[in-house]
Design an enzyme around this catalytic site. Structure first.
Site, short mmCIF file in Angstrom:
data_model
loop_
_atom_site.label_atom_id
_atom_site.label_comp_id
_atom_site.label_asym_id
_atom_site.label_seq_id
_atom_site.Cartn_x
_atom_site.Cartn_y
_atom_site.Cartn_z
N GLU A 49 0.82 -1.22 0.00
CA GLU A 49 0.00 0.00 0.00
C GLU A 49 0.85 1.26 0.00
O GLU A 49 0.51 2.26 0.63
CB GLU A 49 -0.92 -0.03 1.23
CG GLU A 49 -2.39 0.11 0.90
CD GLU A 49 -2.95 -1.09 0.14
OE1 GLU A 49 -2.27 -2.13 0.03
OE2 GLU A 49 -4.06 -0.97 -0.38
N ASN A 62 9.25 4.65 1.74
CA ASN A 62 9.79 5.82 1.02
C ASN A 62 8.68 6.62 0.34
O ASN A 62 8.72 7.85 0.33
CB ASN A 62 10.80 5.38 -0.05
CG ASN A 62 12.17 5.11 0.53
OD1 ASN A 62 12.39 5.30 1.72
ND2 ASN A 62 13.10 4.68 -0.32
C1 LIG Z 1 3.03 -9.43 0.53
C2 LIG Z 1 2.72 -8.43 -0.53
C3 LIG Z 1 1.40 -8.28 -0.94
C4 LIG Z 1 1.10 -7.41 -2.00
N1 LIG Z 1 -0.20 -7.33 -2.45
C5 LIG Z 1 -0.47 -6.58 -3.55
C6 LIG Z 1 -1.79 -6.58 -4.13
O1 LIG Z 1 -2.71 -7.24 -3.63
N2 LIG Z 1 -1.99 -5.85 -5.25
C7 LIG Z 1 -1.00 -5.12 -5.84
O2 LIG Z 1 -1.26 -4.48 -6.85
N3 LIG Z 1 0.25 -5.10 -5.31
C8 LIG Z 1 0.54 -5.81 -4.20
N4 LIG Z 1 1.81 -5.82 -3.66
C9 LIG Z 1 2.86 -5.06 -4.33
C10 LIG Z 1 3.24 -3.81 -3.58
O3 LIG Z 1 2.21 -2.87 -3.67
C11 LIG Z 1 4.55 -3.31 -4.22
O4 LIG Z 1 5.55 -4.25 -3.86
C12 LIG Z 1 4.91 -1.93 -3.75
O5 LIG Z 1 4.03 -0.97 -4.29
C13 LIG Z 1 6.33 -1.54 -4.19
O6 LIG Z 1 6.54 -1.81 -5.53
P1 LIG Z 1 7.82 -2.65 -5.98
O7 LIG Z 1 7.87 -3.91 -5.21
O8 LIG Z 1 7.80 -2.75 -7.45
O9 LIG Z 1 9.06 -1.79 -5.52
P2 LIG Z 1 9.69 -0.55 -6.28
O10 LIG Z 1 8.67 0.46 -6.61
O11 LIG Z 1 10.56 -1.07 -7.38
O12 LIG Z 1 10.63 0.03 -5.14
C14 LIG Z 1 11.88 -0.56 -4.78
C15 LIG Z 1 12.54 0.34 -3.74
O13 LIG Z 1 12.76 1.64 -4.32
C16 LIG Z 1 12.11 2.64 -3.56
N5 LIG Z 1 11.58 3.69 -4.42
C17 LIG Z 1 10.83 3.57 -5.56
N6 LIG Z 1 10.52 4.76 -6.06
C18 LIG Z 1 11.05 5.69 -5.22
C19 LIG Z 1 11.06 7.10 -5.16
N7 LIG Z 1 10.44 7.85 -6.08
N8 LIG Z 1 11.71 7.71 -4.14
C20 LIG Z 1 12.33 6.98 -3.18
N9 LIG Z 1 12.36 5.64 -3.17
C21 LIG Z 1 11.73 5.00 -4.17
C22 LIG Z 1 10.98 1.92 -2.82
O14 LIG Z 1 10.61 2.63 -1.64
C23 LIG Z 1 11.63 0.58 -2.52
O15 LIG Z 1 12.41 0.70 -1.37
C24 LIG Z 1 2.12 -6.65 -2.60
C25 LIG Z 1 3.45 -6.77 -2.14
C26 LIG Z 1 3.75 -7.66 -1.14
C27 LIG Z 1 5.17 -7.79 -0.70
#
Ligand SMILES: Cc1cc2nc3c(=O)[nH]c(=O)nc-3n(C[C@H](O)[C@H](O)[C@H](O)COP(=O)(O)OP(=O)(O)OC[C@H]3O[C@@H](n4cnc5c(N)ncnc54)[C@H](O)[C@@H]3O)c2cc1C
Length: 393
Positions: free
Chosen positions: A358, A362
């Site tokens: 959610e 960051n």
């Molecule tokens: C157990 C679990 C359940 C989930 N359930 C759902 C679900 O039901 N539906 C769904 O759609 N998604 C779901 N997710 C996905 C979750 O919403 C995403 O993992 C999350 O939004 C982060 O995206 P990402 O993993 O691609 O990380 P990224 O966006 O690639 O981020 C990687 C790192 O970079 C940092 N970062 C990225 N952009 C910036 C910025 N502009 N400034 C500073 N730091 C930044 C992030 O904070 C993080 O530390 C789930 C994830 C998990 C682990």
């Protein structure tokens, strides 16, 4: 200010606690998705606090939702995801942004858990940046056709209905997004489970969407207005996620107090050692601070007031608190923290989700800092509800 729960909220908390003691605790070790348990939770009304009676709810409000969600998460954080999928990000988004036929067809079935929901933002190339969503929707005149892939979708393998975020034109970024209700029992919906660290009561999937079909009436909000739907859904989802994090904090505290009172070293219970006391004091303080902040966000929502900023602050802090509390609980338990015999290792695994789901920590920091610096107001009028559904039956 009145910090007491109302009689109704307190009764719901007791009901959730009794249910958890009876039905969740005996199955905790299995750490697996349990359809029957979810059905019972729906039947009992655990997902319905924020919904009007006509939609299968109790009209008790978002604060009641938070209290129930926190209570269940104190027993099993893996069940916390359901408070999004059977309440906030799926049926609530449908109720708020869908037409009458969407409301009638899907909302009650989800709130009562007769059907299961999932919400699909994330993709391999679009995590924090949902404007980068690549899943493509084409308007075929009498229906929508959707192609693409999603990942990290909670309950993706078991859901009946999904809210899928897709784009009709990637070059428009935020303004190209559409939110569409999809029925998953069709050939083009292809989920595969992803193994993961914790929260195992809720299976996670990557999903291929190949020529997935949805009726035109299943559009939530406007064509190209999916970003607004996403932002309101995420605000509400953060109430559940923040509450779930507080539940983990409380579970860690409960386990640590018990262990510190029982465990004897150097001839005295370890509670007598000041360094252990420090950890207990910090756990109490983090837990209560997180709870107050999450409940403030839920309360503002109950008042119909903007709460994007407040729930971001709450979700950020509660996520950090959960991870810290789990680490401190491990420390207090010594070697037993590392053992599979006690639930502390589960709290440790489950807690990390709260810094990610959610909106990552960051992303919450960005929102909070941009608001404080006057760069981008968090509480904007976008939370306006398109219809007044409070009296819907
Ligand atoms: C157990 C679990 C359940 C989930 N359930 C759902 C679900 O039901 N539906 C769904 O759609 N998604 C779901 N997710 C996905 C979750 O919403 C995403 O993992 C999350 O939004 C982060 O995206 P990402 O993993 O691609 O990380 P990224 O966006 O690639 O981020 C990687 C790192 O970079 C940092 N970062 C990225 N952009 C910036 C910025 N502009 N400034 C500073 N730091 C930044 C992030 O904070 C993080 O530390 C789930 C994830 C998990 C682990």
């Amino acid at each position: 200010m009145n910090f007491d729960l109302t009689e109704e909220q307190a009764a719901m908390e007791r009901m959730a606690k009794n249910f958890a003691e009876k039905e969740i605790v005996p199955n905790l070790k299995k750490e697996e998705f349990n359809r029957e348990l979810v059905r019972q939770m729906g039947e009992l009304g655990l997902f319905g606090s924020a919904f009007p009676e006509g939609m299968g709810g109790s009209a008790s409000g978002f604060l009641a939702h938070s209290v129930v969600c926190e209570t269940i998460s104190t027993y099993d954080s893996g069940l916390r995801a359901l408070f999004n999928l059977q309440a906030m990000t799926v049926p609530y988004a449908m109720m708020e942004w869908g037409n009458d036929s969407v409301r009638k067809k899907y909302v009650k079935a989800l709130v009562s858990a007769q059907k299961l929901g999932c919400t699909c933002f994330s993709e391999p190339n679009a995590g924090s940046d949902i404007a980068a969503i690549e899943t493509k929707v084409v308007d075929k005149g009498d229906h929508f056709l959707i192609n693409g892939s999603k990942t990290w979708i909670s309950n993706g393998t078991v859901a009946d209905y999904a809210v899928v975020y897709c784009t009709h034109d990637r070059s428009l970024k935020h303004n190209g997004l559409c939110a569409i209700v999809v029925e998953t029992k069709q050939r083009g919906w292809q989920p595969h489970e992803i193994p993961k660290l914790g929260d195992k009561a809720s299976p996670i999937a990557e999903i291929g969407l190949e020529d997935v079909v949805a009726p035109k009436g299943n559009l939530l909000g406007e064509w190209g207005g999916g970003f607004k739907v996403a932002m309101t859904a995420l605000d509400r989802g953060r109430i559940s996620v923040g509450s779930g994090a507080v539940g983990i904090c409380q579970a860690c505290l409960n386990a640590s107090v018990k262990y510190a009172n029982e465990r004897v070293q150097f001839g005295r219970p370890i509670r007598d050692y000041q360094m252990v006391k420090h950890l207990i004091a910090d756990m109490v303080t983090y837990t209560e601070t997180a709870r107050l902040m999450v409940r403030r966000g839920a309360w503002l929502n109950d008042q119909g007031r903007p709460f994007t900023r407040e729930i971001a602050v709450a979700k950020y802090f509660a996520g950090e608190a959960a991870v810290r509390a789990a680490g401190w609980a491990m420390e207090i338990h010594g070697g037993m923290g590392y053992s599979l015999e006690l639930p502390v290792e589960k709290y440790y695994r489950d807690s990390k989700l709260y810094q990610v789901g959610e909106g990552t920590a960051n992303i919450m920091r960005l929102l909070i800092a941009d608001d404080a610096l006057g760069l981008k107001k968090a509480n904007r009028p976008r939370l306006k509800v398109p219809v007044d559904f409070r009296d819907l039956s």
